[in-house]
Design a protein around this motif. Sequence first.
Motif, PDB file in Angstrom:
ATOM      1  N   MET A   9       0.824  -1.205   0.000  1.00 10.56           N
ATOM      2  CA  MET A   9       0.000   0.000   0.000  1.00 10.56           C
ATOM      3  C   MET A   9       0.864   1.263   0.000  1.00 10.56           C
ATOM      4  O   MET A   9       0.583   2.208  -0.740  1.00 10.56           O
ATOM      5  N   LEU A  10       1.906   1.284   0.803  1.00 13.17           N
ATOM      6  CA  LEU A  10       2.795   2.451   0.830  1.00 13.17           C
ATOM      7  C   LEU A  10       3.534   2.619  -0.495  1.00 13.17           C
ATOM      8  O   LEU A  10       3.746   3.736  -0.961  1.00 13.17           O
ATOM      9  N   GLY A  11       3.907   1.511  -1.103  1.00 10.92           N
ATOM     10  CA  GLY A  11       4.596   1.581  -2.381  1.00 10.92           C
ATOM     11  C   GLY A  11       3.703   2.112  -3.483  1.00 10.92           C
ATOM     12  O   GLY A  11       4.145   2.877  -4.348  1.00 10.92           O
ATOM     13  N   PHE A  12       2.431   1.722  -3.468  1.00 14.68           N
ATOM     14  CA  PHE A  12       1.496   2.221  -4.471  1.00 14.68           C
ATOM     15  C   PHE A  12       1.311   3.726  -4.337  1.00 14.68           C
ATOM     16  O   PHE A  12       1.344   4.465  -5.325  1.00 14.68           O
ATOM     17  N   VAL A  13       1.133   4.184  -3.114  1.00 11.88           N
ATOM     18  CA  VAL A  13       0.941   5.621  -2.886  1.00 11.88           C
ATOM     19  C   VAL A  13       2.185   6.401  -3.289  1.00 11.88           C
ATOM     20  O   VAL A  13       2.090   7.466  -3.910  1.00 11.88           O
ATOM     21  N   SER A  14       3.356   5.872  -2.977  1.00 15.25           N
ATOM     22  CA  SER A  14       4.582   6.585  -3.354  1.00 15.25           C
ATOM     23  C   SER A  14       4.778   6.586  -4.867  1.00 15.25           C
ATOM     24  O   SER A  14       5.262   7.580  -5.423  1.00 15.25           O
ATOM     25  N   SER A  15       4.394   5.521  -5.552  1.00 16.01           N
ATOM     26  CA  SER A  15       4.502   5.505  -7.020  1.00 16.01           C
ATOM     27  C   SER A  15       3.573   6.541  -7.648  1.00 16.01           C
ATOM     28  O   SER A  15       3.957   7.229  -8.603  1.00 16.01           O
ATOM     29  N   VAL A  16       2.382   6.660  -7.115  1.00 12.84           N
ATOM     30  CA  VAL A  16       1.447   7.664  -7.618  1.00 12.84           C
ATOM     31  C   VAL A  16       1.981   9.071  -7.349  1.00 12.84           C
ATOM     32  O   VAL A  16       1.904   9.953  -8.210  1.00 12.84           O
ATOM     33  N   ALA A  17       2.564   9.279  -6.174  1.00 15.59           N
ATOM     34  CA  ALA A  17       3.110  10.600  -5.845  1.00 15.59           C
ATOM     35  C   ALA A  17       4.294  10.943  -6.746  1.00 15.59           C
ATOM     36  O   ALA A  17       4.407  12.081  -7.219  1.00 15.59           O
ATOM     37  N   PHE A  18       5.167   9.987  -7.003  1.00 20.83           N
ATOM     38  CA  PHE A  18       6.293  10.244  -7.899  1.00 20.83           C
ATOM     39  C   PHE A  18       5.821  10.530  -9.319  1.00 20.83           C
ATOM     40  O   PHE A  18       6.344  11.424  -9.993  1.00 20.83           O
ATOM     41  N   GLY A  19       4.823   9.789  -9.781  1.00 18.19           N
ATOM     42  CA  GLY A  19       4.287  10.036 -11.114  1.00 18.19           C
ATOM     43  C   GLY A  19       3.655  11.411 -11.236  1.00 18.19           C
ATOM     44  O   GLY A  19       3.840  12.110 -12.235  1.00 18.19           O
ATOM     45  N   LYS A  20       2.916  11.808 -10.208  1.00 19.76           N
ATOM     46  CA  LYS A  20       2.303  13.135 -10.221  1.00 19.76           C
ATOM     47  C   LYS A  20       3.363  14.223 -10.168  1.00 19.76           C
ATOM     48  O   LYS A  20       3.226  15.261 -10.814  1.00 19.76           O
ATOM     49  N   TYR A  21       4.428  13.986  -9.430  1.00 17.80           N
ATOM     50  CA  TYR A  21       5.513  14.957  -9.367  1.00 17.80           C
ATOM     51  C   TYR A  21       6.201  15.105 -10.720  1.00 17.80           C
ATOM     52  O   TYR A  21       6.543  16.210 -11.136  1.00 17.80           O
ATOM     53  N   LEU A  22       6.394  13.994 -11.427  1.00 16.55           N
ATOM     54  CA  LEU A  22       7.029  14.065 -12.746  1.00 16.55           C
ATOM     55  C   LEU A  22       6.135  14.759 -13.771  1.00 16.55           C
ATOM     56  O   LEU A  22       6.626  15.476 -14.643  1.00 16.55           O
ATOM     57  N   LEU A  23       4.840  14.553 -13.676  1.00 18.95           N
ATOM     58  CA  LEU A  23       3.942  15.180 -14.648  1.00 18.95           C
ATOM     59  C   LEU A  23       3.749  16.668 -14.395  1.00 18.95           C
ATOM     60  O   LEU A  23       3.773  17.469 -15.327  1.00 18.95           O
ATOM     61  N   ARG A  24       3.551  17.039 -13.145  1.00 19.67           N
ATOM     62  CA  ARG A  24       3.188  18.423 -12.841  1.00 19.67           C
ATOM     63  C   ARG A  24       4.276  19.221 -12.150  1.00 19.67           C
ATOM     64  O   ARG A  24       4.218  20.427 -12.099  1.00 19.67           O
ATOM     65  N   GLY A  25       5.239  18.545 -11.542  1.00 19.18           N
ATOM     66  CA  GLY A  25       6.273  19.243 -10.790  1.00 19.18           C
ATOM     67  C   GLY A  25       5.837  19.647  -9.408  1.00 19.18           C
ATOM     68  O   GLY A  25       6.595  20.269  -8.668  1.00 19.18           O
ATOM     69  N   ASP A  26       4.606  19.306  -9.029  1.00 22.26           N
ATOM     70  CA  ASP A  26       4.080  19.667  -7.721  1.00 22.26           C
ATOM     71  C   ASP A  26       3.150  18.546  -7.264  1.00 22.26           C
ATOM     72  O   ASP A  26       2.341  18.043  -8.044  1.00 22.26           O
ATOM     73  N   ILE A  27       3.267  18.136  -6.027  1.00 23.45           N
ATOM     74  CA  ILE A  27       2.414  17.057  -5.531  1.00 23.45           C
ATOM     75  C   ILE A  27       1.121  17.626  -4.932  1.00 23.45           C
ATOM     76  O   ILE A  27       0.033  17.154  -5.217  1.00 23.45           O
ATOM     77  N   ILE A  28       1.246  18.674  -4.129  1.00 22.33           N
ATOM     78  CA  ILE A  28       0.077  19.294  -3.498  1.00 22.33           C
ATOM     79  C   ILE A  28      -0.306  20.516  -4.308  1.00 22.33           C
ATOM     80  O   ILE A  28       0.504  21.400  -4.544  1.00 22.33           O
ATOM     81  N   GLU A  29      -1.553  20.573  -4.701  1.00 21.00           N
ATOM     82  CA  GLU A  29      -2.015  21.692  -5.533  1.00 21.00           C
ATOM     83  C   GLU A  29      -2.612  22.789  -4.687  1.00 21.00           C
ATOM     84  O   GLU A  29      -3.202  22.637  -3.710  1.00 21.00           O
TER      85      GLU A  29
END
Length: 89
Positions: A69-89
């Motif tokens: 579960m932690l790995g899935f959340v971290s993968s999603v966070a890394f992907g969002k960071y690569l796409l947008r450059g920001d995790i929290i909008e």
Amino acid sequence: MLETTVIIVSCMLCVALFLNLWRLVIGPHKVDRILALDTMYINSIALILIYGIYNKTPLYFEAALLIAMLGFVSSVAFGKYLLRGDIIE
């Protein structure tokens, strides 16, 4: 027979973790490093499950579920960071 199979699979997973660590260190791009990290946690989950089978205890299965579960959340966070450059909008 099961014990020898578990030992052989554990050795193979340790080799896979070493190769993932190698890709994590020398990966030329951020995407390569993130994929190596993602694969590392999947291989570590498999290693924990194999260890739980070897010890015949269900405690390690719950730990593997938490890591998944932690790995899935971290993968999603890394992907969002690569796409947008920001995790929290």
